[in-house]
Scaffold this motif. Structure first.
Motif, PDB file in Angstrom:
ATOM      1  N   SER A   1       6.014 -18.871 -27.700  1.00  5.24           N
ATOM      2  CA  SER A   1       5.788 -18.752 -26.257  1.00  5.24           C
ATOM      3  C   SER A   1       6.184 -17.381 -25.740  1.00  5.24           C
ATOM      4  CB  SER A   1       6.605 -19.815 -25.516  1.00  5.24           C
ATOM      5  OG  SER A   1       7.997 -19.556 -25.667  1.00  5.24           O
ATOM      6  N   GLY A   2       6.929 -16.626 -26.558  1.00  3.22           N
ATOM      7  CA  GLY A   2       7.463 -15.349 -26.103  1.00  3.22           C
ATOM      8  C   GLY A   2       8.903 -15.469 -25.647  1.00  3.22           C
ATOM      9  N   GLY A   3       9.496 -16.657 -25.804  1.00  6.14           N
ATOM     10  CA  GLY A   3      10.887 -16.864 -25.450  1.00  6.14           C
ATOM     11  C   GLY A   3      11.795 -16.737 -26.652  1.00  6.14           C
ATOM     12  N   VAL A   4      13.091 -16.813 -26.400  1.00  5.49           N
ATOM     13  CA  VAL A   4      14.085 -16.652 -27.459  1.00  5.49           C
ATOM     14  C   VAL A   4      13.990 -17.778 -28.482  1.00  5.49           C
ATOM     15  CG1 VAL A   4      16.550 -16.501 -27.966  1.00  5.49           C
ATOM     16  CG2 VAL A   4      15.648 -15.451 -25.897  1.00  5.49           C
ATOM     17  N   ASP A   5      13.886 -19.009 -28.021  1.00  2.00           N
ATOM     18  CA  ASP A   5      13.938 -20.154 -28.931  1.00  2.00           C
ATOM     19  C   ASP A   5      12.796 -20.149 -29.943  1.00  2.00           C
ATOM     20  OD1 ASP A   5      16.218 -21.060 -27.644  1.00  2.00           O
ATOM     21  OD2 ASP A   5      15.093 -22.312 -26.252  1.00  2.00           O
TER      22      ASP A   5
ATOM     23  N   THR B   1       0.051 -18.412 -30.302  1.00  4.74           N
ATOM     24  CA  THR B   1       0.419 -18.573 -28.898  1.00  4.74           C
ATOM     25  C   THR B   1      -0.736 -19.204 -28.150  1.00  4.74           C
ATOM     26  OG1 THR B   1       1.865 -16.632 -28.959  1.00  4.74           O
ATOM     27  CG2 THR B   1       1.125 -17.362 -26.793  1.00  4.74           C
ATOM     28  N   LEU B   2      -0.427 -20.214 -27.371  1.00  4.18           N
ATOM     29  CA  LEU B   2      -1.430 -20.843 -26.517  1.00  4.18           C
ATOM     30  C   LEU B   2      -1.525 -20.087 -25.195  1.00  4.18           C
ATOM     31  CD1 LEU B   2      -0.685 -24.662 -26.946  1.00  4.18           C
ATOM     32  CD2 LEU B   2      -2.487 -23.319 -28.042  1.00  4.18           C
TER      33      LEU B   2
ATOM     34  N   ASP C   1       5.184 -10.731 -25.123  1.00  2.00           N
ATOM     35  CA  ASP C   1       6.469 -10.842 -25.825  1.00  2.00           C
ATOM     36  C   ASP C   1       6.287 -11.485 -27.192  1.00  2.00           C
ATOM     37  OD1 ASP C   1       7.933  -9.648 -23.811  1.00  2.00           O
ATOM     38  OD2 ASP C   1       8.411 -11.533 -22.800  1.00  2.00           O
ATOM     39  N   ALA C   2       5.423 -12.492 -27.274  1.00  2.00           N
ATOM     40  CA  ALA C   2       5.164 -13.144 -28.559  1.00  2.00           C
ATOM     41  C   ALA C   2       4.542 -12.162 -29.546  1.00  2.00           C
ATOM     42  CB  ALA C   2       4.247 -14.351 -28.358  1.00  2.00           C
ATOM     43  N   ALA C   3       3.637 -11.319 -29.066  1.00  2.00           N
ATOM     44  CA  ALA C   3       2.995 -10.328 -29.932  1.00  2.00           C
ATOM     45  C   ALA C   3       4.021  -9.328 -30.479  1.00  2.00           C
ATOM     46  CB  ALA C   3       1.899  -9.595 -29.164  1.00  2.00           C
ATOM     47  N   ARG C   4       4.959  -8.914 -29.610  1.00  4.37           N
ATOM     48  CA  ARG C   4       5.996  -7.976 -30.052  1.00  4.37           C
ATOM     49  C   ARG C   4       6.876  -8.599 -31.140  1.00  4.37           C
ATOM     50  NH1 ARG C   4       6.752  -7.384 -24.332  1.00  4.37           N
ATOM     51  NH2 ARG C   4       5.645  -5.554 -23.529  1.00  4.37           N
TER      52      ARG C   4
ATOM     53  N   HIS D   1      17.676 -10.916 -25.325  1.00  5.61           N
ATOM     54  CA  HIS D   1      18.399 -11.054 -24.058  1.00  5.61           C
ATOM     55  C   HIS D   1      17.478 -11.477 -22.912  1.00  5.61           C
ATOM     56  CE1 HIS D   1      21.814  -9.301 -26.093  1.00  5.61           C
ATOM     57  NE2 HIS D   1      21.060  -8.284 -26.482  1.00  5.61           N
ATOM     58  N   LYS D   2      16.326 -11.992 -23.264  1.00 14.86           N
ATOM     59  CA  LYS D   2      15.394 -12.455 -22.235  1.00 14.86           C
ATOM     60  C   LYS D   2      15.975 -13.679 -21.527  1.00 14.86           C
ATOM     61  CE  LYS D   2      10.532 -13.875 -21.679  1.00 14.86           C
ATOM     62  NZ  LYS D   2       9.236 -14.065 -22.385  1.00 14.86           N
TER      63      LYS D   2
END
Length: 352
Positions: free
Chosen positions: A12-16, A35-36, A52-55, A188-189
């Motif tokens: 999702s681009g999040g930490v988890d 990623t959806l 963020d997911a791509a990075r 740190h997002k």
């Protein structure tokens, strides 16, 4: 055992989800990120999340696929949510999204387009297979404060068989520490505290007002006496106390939404208590459907404390839930009731 096995990581681009992808890669899986694309705009489920997911995928050295499911998200989640509020219930979109999109469309894409049958997500939950019952089981995460098994109760046996939950044995602090140790760009997002729909619209009120015409109506007590006026029944949910705009000698709570008559029904706390409820569209998870009543610990909201209850199987894929020790406050139609045996999810259904 995992070396060379292909696995899709839902990002999702999040930490988890980023740490989950990193962990399964460390375990030897051949990982691809997916990623959806759920909706237009900014936010964790929109362009910001995809970037963020791509990075993260670039950092991990894995391929990244974006699957455009905006149309399906509108039909499966947005319409579902809007229709529910129009009918006077408070739907649970996260469990539906997990079943229909993440472990539905995304897993189907991985299987049919990429030849992958395993899907790792950033959910805090645990799962496995019990040869004695011949069933895949689902259980709470070690971090009870972050446990998301409640939102996963509706996964089928086939979906659980493909699920990998790398964060199930970790705490959130440990996940953050791993992200920092690996130097992930999202380490740190800030954590998203709202539904993706709410995040995109600014608030649930804004989201609903964009989809539902506001109709003023009456606020009444349980005897039908008019106490005030509301500016849209969809702005209220069972158990709500704040923002009623009604003066009374005692605190008042929403005890029902009468959508047919565009009324919000309020009452004292004792009027919001109930000894039992019906759950429909039941999914039995770690055990097969029983033929007799069982005792379990039931959770009627995500943040609610589990309470002891008797689960009585009924026809038409329903159960009656009878609370053993004390009546429960603000049982909310549309939310899930999920029952546990120890840490394991035994089953769950939608409160009628």
């Amino acid at each position: 055992m995992t070396a060379g096995i292909k696995l899709a990581a839902a990002l999702s681009g999040g930490v988890d989800s980023s740490v989950a992808a990193a962990l399964v890669r460390q375990q030897g899986y051949r990982v691809l990120g997916i990623t959806l694309w759920l909706m237009r705009g900014k936010g964790s489920c929109c362009s910001d999340g995809m970037k963020d997911a791509a990075r993260v995928c670039e950092q991990l050295g894995i391929a990244h696929h974006i699957v455009d499911v905006r149309e399906q998200f509108e039909e499966t989640i947005v319409d579902f949510l809007v229709t529910g509020y129009q009918q006077g219930v408070t739907p649970l979109p996260c469990s539906r999204c997990n079943k229909e999109l993440k472990f539905g469309l995304l897993l189907d894409y991985a299987r049919h387009k990429l030849g992958i049958d395993r899907l790792a997500t950033g959910h805090y939950a645990r799962n496995g297979f019990d040869p004695e019952t011949d069933r895949h089981w689902l259980a709470r995460a070690v971090d009870r404060a972050k446990d998301q098994s409640y939102f996963l109760y509706d996964l089928s046996q086939e979906q659980l068989a493909s699920a990998v939950f790398p964060l199930g044995e970790l705490t959130k602090d440990q996940t953050r520490a791993i992200a920092a140790e690996l130097g992930l760009s999202v380490a740190h997002k800030p954590e998203s505290m709202d539904l993706c729909l709410v995040e995109a619209a600014g608030s649930m009120r804004n989201f609903l007002d964009n989809h539902i015409d506001t109709r003023r109506g009456e606020i009444v007590d349980t005897a039908g006496k008019i106490l005030g006026e509301h500016d849209g029944a969809h702005h209220y949910t069972v158990g709500q106390r704040r923002g009623l705009g009604v003066a009374a000698a005692q605190p008042l709570y929403v005890v029902a939404i009468d959508a047919a008559n565009n009324r919000v029904v309020v009452g004292g706390r004792e009027e919001a208590l109930t000894h039992e409820c019906i759950a429909r569209q039941v999914n039995w998870v770690s055990i097969a459907e029983p033929t007799a009543p069982i005792q379990a610990m039931v959770q009627v909201r995500y943040r609610a404390q589990p309470v002891e209850a008797t689960i009585i199987p009924l026809p038409e894929n329903r159960v009656r839930i009878v609370f053993t020790d004390a009546p429960q406050f603000a049982i909310c139609p549309g939310q899930a009731a999920v029952w546990y045996g120890g840490d394991r999810v035994l089953g769950g259904g939608i409160i009628a």
